[in-house]
Design a protein around this motif. Structure first.
Motif, PDB file in Angstrom:
ATOM      1  N   SER A  85       5.601  13.781 -20.015  1.00  0.00           N
ATOM      2  CA  SER A  85       5.074  14.640 -18.962  1.00  0.00           C
ATOM      3  C   SER A  85       3.577  14.818 -19.150  1.00  0.00           C
ATOM      4  O   SER A  85       3.103  15.134 -20.244  1.00  0.00           O
ATOM      5  CB  SER A  85       5.770  15.997 -18.991  1.00  0.00           C
ATOM      6  OG  SER A  85       5.112  16.905 -18.108  1.00  0.00           O
ATOM      7  N   LEU A  86       2.828  14.616 -18.079  1.00  0.00           N
ATOM      8  CA  LEU A  86       1.378  14.799 -18.149  1.00  0.00           C
ATOM      9  C   LEU A  86       1.005  16.277 -18.151  1.00  0.00           C
ATOM     10  O   LEU A  86      -0.150  16.638 -18.402  1.00  0.00           O
ATOM     11  CB  LEU A  86       0.716  14.081 -16.964  1.00  0.00           C
ATOM     12  CG  LEU A  86      -0.776  13.786 -17.016  1.00  0.00           C
ATOM     13  CD1 LEU A  86      -1.181  13.111 -18.312  1.00  0.00           C
ATOM     14  CD2 LEU A  86      -1.187  12.936 -15.824  1.00  0.00           C
ATOM     15  N   SER A  87       1.989  17.148 -17.907  1.00  0.00           N
ATOM     16  CA  SER A  87       1.729  18.585 -17.780  1.00  0.00           C
ATOM     17  C   SER A  87       2.203  19.372 -18.989  1.00  0.00           C
ATOM     18  O   SER A  87       2.592  20.530 -18.868  1.00  0.00           O
ATOM     19  CB  SER A  87       2.418  19.120 -16.516  1.00  0.00           C
ATOM     20  OG  SER A  87       2.040  18.393 -15.381  1.00  0.00           O
ATOM     21  N   LEU A  88       2.199  18.768 -20.173  1.00  0.00           N
ATOM     22  CA  LEU A  88       2.589  19.491 -21.375  1.00  0.00           C
ATOM     23  C   LEU A  88       1.684  20.711 -21.564  1.00  0.00           C
ATOM     24  O   LEU A  88       0.464  20.627 -21.386  1.00  0.00           O
ATOM     25  CB  LEU A  88       2.480  18.585 -22.605  1.00  0.00           C
ATOM     26  CG  LEU A  88       3.424  17.371 -22.657  1.00  0.00           C
ATOM     27  CD1 LEU A  88       3.069  16.505 -23.854  1.00  0.00           C
ATOM     28  CD2 LEU A  88       4.881  17.815 -22.727  1.00  0.00           C
ATOM     29  N   LEU A 108       4.367   7.849 -17.634  1.00  0.00           N
ATOM     30  CA  LEU A 108       3.921   9.217 -17.381  1.00  0.00           C
ATOM     31  C   LEU A 108       4.661   9.818 -16.197  1.00  0.00           C
ATOM     32  O   LEU A 108       4.924   9.135 -15.203  1.00  0.00           O
ATOM     33  CB  LEU A 108       2.426   9.242 -17.080  1.00  0.00           C
ATOM     34  CG  LEU A 108       1.434   9.045 -18.230  1.00  0.00           C
ATOM     35  CD1 LEU A 108       0.008   9.086 -17.685  1.00  0.00           C
ATOM     36  CD2 LEU A 108       1.620  10.093 -19.308  1.00  0.00           C
ATOM     37  N   ILE A 109       4.955  11.121 -16.294  1.00  0.00           N
ATOM     38  CA  ILE A 109       5.448  11.896 -15.160  1.00  0.00           C
ATOM     39  C   ILE A 109       4.317  12.830 -14.765  1.00  0.00           C
ATOM     40  O   ILE A 109       3.872  13.652 -15.571  1.00  0.00           O
ATOM     41  CB  ILE A 109       6.706  12.710 -15.525  1.00  0.00           C
ATOM     42  CG1 ILE A 109       7.792  11.784 -16.104  1.00  0.00           C
ATOM     43  CG2 ILE A 109       7.209  13.467 -14.310  1.00  0.00           C
ATOM     44  CD1 ILE A 109       8.320  10.748 -15.132  1.00  0.00           C
ATOM     45  N   SER A 165       1.950   2.461 -19.651  1.00  0.00           N
ATOM     46  CA  SER A 165       2.549   1.314 -18.969  1.00  0.00           C
ATOM     47  C   SER A 165       2.788   1.561 -17.485  1.00  0.00           C
ATOM     48  O   SER A 165       2.650   0.655 -16.665  1.00  0.00           O
ATOM     49  CB  SER A 165       3.888   0.959 -19.636  1.00  0.00           C
ATOM     50  OG  SER A 165       3.749   0.864 -21.027  1.00  0.00           O
ATOM     51  N   ASP A 166       3.190   2.788 -17.104  1.00  0.00           N
ATOM     52  CA  ASP A 166       3.558   3.071 -15.727  1.00  0.00           C
ATOM     53  C   ASP A 166       3.556   4.577 -15.522  1.00  0.00           C
ATOM     54  O   ASP A 166       3.386   5.352 -16.468  1.00  0.00           O
ATOM     55  CB  ASP A 166       4.932   2.478 -15.408  1.00  0.00           C
ATOM     56  CG  ASP A 166       5.107   2.195 -13.920  1.00  0.00           C
ATOM     57  OD1 ASP A 166       4.256   2.626 -13.118  1.00  0.00           O
ATOM     58  OD2 ASP A 166       6.111   1.554 -13.554  1.00  0.00           O
ATOM     59  N   TYR A 167       3.764   4.998 -14.296  1.00  0.00           N
ATOM     60  CA  TYR A 167       3.788   6.428 -13.992  1.00  0.00           C
ATOM     61  C   TYR A 167       4.683   6.673 -12.786  1.00  0.00           C
ATOM     62  O   TYR A 167       4.923   5.782 -11.952  1.00  0.00           O
ATOM     63  CB  TYR A 167       2.374   6.958 -13.719  1.00  0.00           C
ATOM     64  CG  TYR A 167       1.684   6.266 -12.565  1.00  0.00           C
ATOM     65  CD1 TYR A 167       1.770   6.752 -11.261  1.00  0.00           C
ATOM     66  CD2 TYR A 167       0.938   5.099 -12.782  1.00  0.00           C
ATOM     67  CE1 TYR A 167       1.151   6.105 -10.218  1.00  0.00           C
ATOM     68  CE2 TYR A 167       0.305   4.444 -11.736  1.00  0.00           C
ATOM     69  CZ  TYR A 167       0.408   4.952 -10.452  1.00  0.00           C
ATOM     70  OH  TYR A 167      -0.199   4.309  -9.412  1.00  0.00           O
TER      71      TYR A 167
END
Length: 457
Positions: free
Chosen positions: A205-208, A233-234, A252-254
C-alpha cells in the motif's frame, strides 16, 4: 539507459508523436503500421519494449499481444497498450492477453518515459538469463524458453503490506481464491518476511501510515534475496507522482483505488508468471553451467561455453546493429611461476587473476578461461574505444597489486598482456573476431608485454 522501442499504430500522426517524444529522451525508435509487421520486427529481436495501439484494422492490439506472448522468442518483451479505451474491462482484456501496462490517450509524457524506462530495465534483467539459457539448449539440454512460457499465474505466495485492517482484508479476499495470501501491517517486519520466505509477489500500500512505502520498495530492491521480487503498489488516484517515482526505483506494477477485483487478479497473475518465468531460466542457467560449462579451478565459464555463447552474442549484436568487443588475455611468464614455485602457486595465481578480472568488468560481460593462462572477455554493447579503456583497467588491476599465494607464504608480481578485437560487420564469424584479438595479443607480447594492443584492421 539506451533501449529500442517499437511503436505500433496504423495512424501515422500517432506514430510520429510518440517517436518524437521517445527520441527526445534518447531512445532508439522503430515503427510498424500493423500487427504482422510488428510481429516480424519483434521476432527478429529488433526491439526492447513494444508500444502497441489497440484499435488497428485486421489484427488488433490484443491479438498482437497474445501472439507475442505465445512465442518463446518474444514472450519476454514488455508490451504497453496505448489506447483510448479506459474501462477496467478493457485493461483486464489486455492484461489477460499478456500486456504489462496501459497508457491512455492522450499520453502523458512523464508517464510514457517513466514506464518505458522501467520496462526497459526489466527487459535488460531477463536478456542475459535468456541468452545463457539458450546456450544450454545449443549444448543439447531441454529447451528452457519453451518450457518457461508454459508456467501459470495461479497459486502464488503473496505478501500484502497494508496497515489498515479493513483494506488488508479486502485485498486478502480479492486474492485468496487464486493465491496463498499473508498480510503484514509492519513494513520492517514485512521486509524480514520477504527476505526469509519464498514469496512470489509483494503487494504494498502506498498509503502506509508512519512509514514511506517507497522506502520499503527501495529496501526490497536493495536486498540480494528480494532484488528480483515483483512489487505491486496499491495507490489512490491523486498519488500519480509517487507512482511514477515508484516505477523509477523498481516497482513492477500498480493498481489504482477503487480496486477492480478482476484487474487486480490479472495484474497479480502477470507478476507471478513473470517471476516463475525468470526463476525457470535462472534454474536452467545454474544447472547447465554447473554440469558442463564451468572451469573448476577459477569458477569462470570454460572454452566450450564461450564458443557457443559468443556465437549467440555475435548474432544478437548483428541483428540489432550493436557493437561487440572481445579481449584475449594472457598472463605474462606464467610458465615460470609453475616451474619455479610449483603448480599450487600457479593455481593460486589463476584463481586470483580470475577474481580480479571478474571484479573489474561488468556483470553482463562474459569472462571465460580458454585454458592454461589464457582468458577471454566478451563485451556486448562495447565499441573499440570503450573496450580499450576496460582492458587498461584490467591490466592495472593485475599489475598494481602483488599476488599473495600459498596461504601468504609467497608474494608475486604478475602482469598481463591483452589483445582487443571488435565486431566489424553484421554476420561476421565469431572466429574472425577472436583471431583479430589474438593477433593483437601477439603484438602486445612482442612489444614488451604488460600492455594492451587493439586490432586496427
Amino acid at each position: 539507459m539506451t533501449a529500442r522501442v517499437l511503436v505500433v499504430d496504423d495512424i501515422a500522426a500517432n506514430v510520429k508523436l510518440l517517436e518524437a517524444r521517445l527520441t527526445a529522451e534518447y531512445f532508439d525508435v522503430v515503427t510498424a503500421s500493423n500487427g504482422p509487421q510488428a510481429l516480424e520486427i519483434a521476432e527478429k529481436g529488433q526491439c526492447d519494449v513494444v508500444l502497441l495501439d489497440v484499435m488497428m484494422p485486421g489484427m488488433d492490439g490484443f491479438e498482437v499481444c497474445r501472439r507475442l506472448k505465445a512465442n518463446p522468442a518474444t514472450h519476454h518483451l514488455p508490451v504497453v497498450m496505448v489506447t483510448a479505451l479506459d474501462q477496467p474491462s478493457d485493461r483486464v482484456k489486455g492484461l489477460e492477453a499478456g500486456a504489462d501496462d496501459f497508457l491512455t490517450k492522450p499520453v502523458n509524457d512523464l508517464a510514457l518515459i517513466t514506464r518505458v524506462r522501467s520496462l526497459a530495465r526489466l527487459k535488460l534483467m531477463t536478456d542475459e538469463l535468456r541468452l545463457r539459457a539458450t546456450t544450454g539448449r545449443h549444448m543439447g539440454l531441454d529447451d528452457p524458453l519453451a518450457a518457461a512460457i508454459k508456467v501459470g499465474g495461479d497459486n502464488g505466495r503473496i505478501l500484502v503490506v497494508e496497515d489498515r485492517a479493513s483494506a488488508a482484508e479486502r485485498l486478502r479476499e480479492y486474492l485468496e481464491r487464486n493465491h496463498r495470501v499473508d498480510v503484514e501491517p509492519d513494513p520492517q517486519e514485512a521486509l524480514f518476511r520477504l527476505a526469509d520466505d519464498n514469496y512470489d509477489v509483494a503487494v504494498v500500500s502506498l498509503s502506509l501510515s508512519g512509514f514511506d512505502a517507497l522506502r520499503l520498495c527501495s529496501q526490497i530492491r536493495s536486498l540480494e534475496r528480494t532484488r528480483n521480487l515483483p512489487i505491486v503498489l496499491i495507490a489512490d488516484p491523486e498519488e500519480s507522482v509517487r507512482i511514477l517515482r515508484g516505477l523509477e526505483i523498481g516497482v513492477s506494477d500498480y493498481v489504482i483505488r477503487p480496486i477492480d477485483r478482476n484487474e487486480l487478479k490479472a495484474r497479480i497473475a502477470t507478476q507471478v508468471r513473470r517471476k516463475r518465468y525468470t526463476d525457470k531460466l535462472r534454474d536452467n542457467v545454474q544447472l547447465s553451467v554447473t554440469m558442463a560449462f564451468t572451469d573448476a579451478l577459477t569458477g569462470l565459464h570454460n572454452r566450450r561455453y564461450m564458443e557457443t555463447h559468443l556465437r549467440s552474442l555475435v548474432e544478437q549484436a548483428s541483428d540489432r546493429g550493436r557493437a561487440l568487443s572481445v579481449m584475449v588475455l594472457d598472463i605474462d611468464y606464467f610458465k615460470a611461476v609453475n616451474d619455479t614455485h610449483g603448480h599450487d602457486a600457479g593455481d593460486d595465481v589463476l584463481r586470483e587473476f580470475a577474481r580480479r578480472v571478474r571484479r573489474t568488468v561488468r556483470g553482463i560481460d562474459l569472462v571465460c578461461r580458454l585454458g592454461g593462462e589464457e582468458f577471454v572477455v566478451v563485451m556486448p554493447e562495447t565499441d573499440m574505444a570503450l573496450a580499450v579503456r576496460v582492458a587498461e583497467r584490467v591490466r592495472r588491476a593485475v599489475c598494481e597489486e602483488p599476488f599473495v599465494v600459498l596461504d601468504g607464504a609467497l608474494v608475486l608480481d604478475i602482469t598481463v598482456s591483452v589483445g582487443v578485437g571488435v565486431l566489424e560487420q553484421p554476420g561476421e564469424a565469431p572466429d574472425a573476431i577472436l583471431k583479430r584479438a589474438d593477433m593483437a595479443l601477439y603484438a602486445a607480447k612482442r612489444n614488451g608485454r604488460n600492455r594492451v594492443v587493439a586490432d586496427a584492421a
